[in-house]
Design an enzyme around this catalytic site. Structure first.
Site, PDB file in Angstrom:
ATOM      1  N   CYS A   4      -8.860  -7.495   2.171  1.00  0.00           N
ATOM      2  CA  CYS A   4      -8.529  -6.207   3.156  1.00  0.00           C
ATOM      3  C   CYS A   4      -9.872  -5.347   3.238  1.00  0.00           C
ATOM      4  CB  CYS A   4      -7.837  -5.295   2.186  1.00  0.00           C
ATOM      5  SG  CYS A   4      -6.345  -5.982   1.385  1.00  0.00           S
TER       6      CYS A   4
ATOM      7  N   SER B 202       0.677  -1.222  -0.081  1.00  0.00           N
ATOM      8  CA  SER B 202      -0.017   0.017   0.003  1.00  0.00           C
ATOM      9  C   SER B 202       0.814   1.237  -0.095  1.00  0.00           C
ATOM     10  CB  SER B 202      -0.984   0.041   1.279  1.00  0.00           C
ATOM     11  OG  SER B 202      -1.892  -0.986   1.115  1.00  0.00           O
TER      12      SER B 202
ATOM     13  N   THR C 168      14.212   4.761  10.467  1.00  0.00           N
ATOM     14  CA  THR C 168      15.393   3.916  10.745  1.00  0.00           C
ATOM     15  C   THR C 168      14.892   2.265   9.925  1.00  0.00           C
ATOM     16  OG1 THR C 168      15.848   4.790  12.780  1.00  0.00           O
ATOM     17  CG2 THR C 168      16.487   2.511  12.635  1.00  0.00           C
TER      18      THR C 168
END
Length: 396
Positions: free
Chosen positions: A328, A75, A241
């Site tokens: 979904c 997505s 990160t």
């Protein structure tokens, strides 16, 4: 107490993390936990692991390592590709996108949000078999077209699109081409150079890597703005990160997914054909999508007079995990936009069942589905007032 029978037939929704992927990831949680931006050894080890994973992902789709950018999943990759291209090209007056009516919501909802910002979107129809025609793409391209975004293979009905032909048309007309290849990776051979693909989205959890990791391929020379701003990770293109264990997992998963792809697909295809033939013995049942141009493990059928949700719950009680419509949105009661796009009536679309198998599925699993499913359909039809009308020919 005897073990209950369990058959997992929802691999298009997600897959279990494989042992080889998990074992590759484990050291990066506790031993090699360094931040890849740090210059001491633990940091350098993490950076090296990311570099190796990037090489594996690139090799899996015929790209170069510097063209691969890790994301949180499919997505995010879709959002970044579409919004990025539009943002970059709208300044030059290119404010038109071409897509299909049955893309994943990660593409459709982005297009809808861009329409509110003044971007013009053409939604191509896909016909009763669920295939986008390359000539329709060619006809829809205009002077101000910024991007064509067509999924590689549909997540619900499994139809594989003529990606190379669409890519060739886009390249000839100087329009960028993005494909959401989340369902295709590991099922069909992908070569971004040969197929003229400019941007490609992928997701780890469909190919036995963990959830929450994906990647976007951006062809060298294409500049799009960042979706996430912050530090200089991913060559300064995606801040945050790095999720080292998952990135390592994705690298191994892609490497495994593209190995012996033809043999695995042939094995899965054989089981799929047996499933389709068996299920179509049930009266008033139809196969959705093209039987030939289809993902090896995808079976999508509709049963008249049956409600999809009840079907899933009954199958679950018998130990079969499947889906109806796309995973979904299984919380939604609307009929699938994909099935409506190929011309199904809403009540027929409501009675759809998607079974997605892979090379880990066994012949016994297929036998069990074929043994259980007809009885479940019959039971639900016996309770349905709609079925009575269908049988009597009163329902139009």
């Amino acid at each position: 107490m005897s073990m209950e029978r369990f058959v997992y037939a929802d691999n298009a929704a997600t897959t279990p993390v494989s042992e080889i992927v998990l074992n590759a990831m484990l050291p990066y949680f506790r031993e090699e936990y360094g931040n890849a931006s740090s210059i001491y050894r633990k940091g350098r080890n993490a950076a090296k692991a990311i570099r190796l994973a990037r090489e594996k992902v690139a090799k899996g789709i015929g790209a170069r390592p510097e063209e691969i950018f890790f994301t949180s999943g499919g997505s995010e990759a879709d959002n970044w590709a579409i919004k990025g291209v539009v943002q970059a090209l709208a300044k030059k007056g290119k404010k038109h996108i071409i897509t299909s009516a049955f893309e994943h919501h990660a593409v459709l909802h982005v297009c809808e949000s861009l329409e509110k910002e003044g971007i013009d979107v053409t939604y191509l129809s896909v016909g009763p078999l669920g295939i986008v025609k390359p000539q329709d793409v060619a006809a829809a391209i205009r002077e101000d077209t910024a991007l064509v975004t067509i999924m590689y293979a549909n997540n619900e009905i499994g139809t594989i699109q003529p990606i190379a032909e669409i890519g060739k048309i886009c390249r000839e007309k100087g329009v960028l081409f993005h494909t959401d290849a989340v369902q295709a990776l590991g099922n069909v051979e992908i070569d971004v150079v040969a197929q003229n693909i400019d941007l490609l989205s992928m997701s780890g959890h469909k190919i036995h890597a963990p959830k929450g990791i994906g990647a976007l391929y951006i062809r060298k020379g294409i500049r799009i703005p960042n979706l996430i701003h912050g530090g200089g990770q991913e060559g300064g293109h995606r801040a945050g990160t790095e999720n080292v264990p998952s990135i390592v997992g994705l690298g191994v998963a892609v490497e495994e997914a593209v190995k012996d792809i033809e043999q695995r697909a042939a094995k899965t295809r054989k089981m799929r054909e047996r499933l389709i033939d068996g299920i179509l013995q049930i009266p008033r049942t139809r196969l959705n999508g093209d039987r030939e141009h289809r993902l090896p493990g995808n079976v999508n059928v509709s049963f008249e007079g049956v409600e999809g949700e009840s079907l899933l719950l009954k199958l679950d009680l018998k130990g079969i995990a499947a889906s109806s419509g796309s995973a979904c949105t299984s919380g939604s009661l609307d009929p699938s936009h994909v099935l409506l796009a190929i011309g199904l009536e809403p009540e027929v679309a409501h009675g759809s069942l998607r079974l997605t198998i892979n090379d880990l599925t066994t012949d016994e699993d297929v036998d069990y589905i074929l043994e259980v499913l007809p009885g479940v359909v019959e039971e639900l039809r016996a309770m349905s007032p709609l079925w009575e009308k269908i049988v009597k020919g009163e329902h139009q």
